[in-house]
Motif scaffolding. Structure first.
Motif: not given
Length: 80
Positions: A19-25, A9-10
């Motif tokens: 936010v970057e999610f573990d799904s790559g999104e 997160v930034s």
């Protein structure tokens, strides 16, 4: 399928987070509607807002303010 979890997160301008999610999104969440009252009101201070981090499940700030993981994922806007 399980909801993706936040892996990074930034803090952005105007009370938003990327936010970057573990799904790559990657998604942007506007936190402004949550900044109310004594507890979440601390997020109005830009230097404090920038202390956001992931906790392996969702995002939180240094004093413990956090966002519901479902809201974080489903109420944020995809980055294209």
């Amino acid at each position: 399928m399980l909801r993706p979890t936040a892996i990074s997160v930034s803090a952005l301008d105007d009370s938003r987070i990327l936010v970057e999610f573990d799904s790559g999104e990657c998604k942007i969440m506007d936190v402004k509607p949550y900044i109310k009252g004594e507890w979440y009101g601390k997020l109005a201070e830009p230097s404090y807002f920038k202390t956001v981090r992931t906790n392996g499940y969702t995002v939180e700030w240094k004093d413990g303010q956090d966002l519901c993981p479902d809201e974080l994922y489903y109420c944020s806007t995809p980055v294209h």
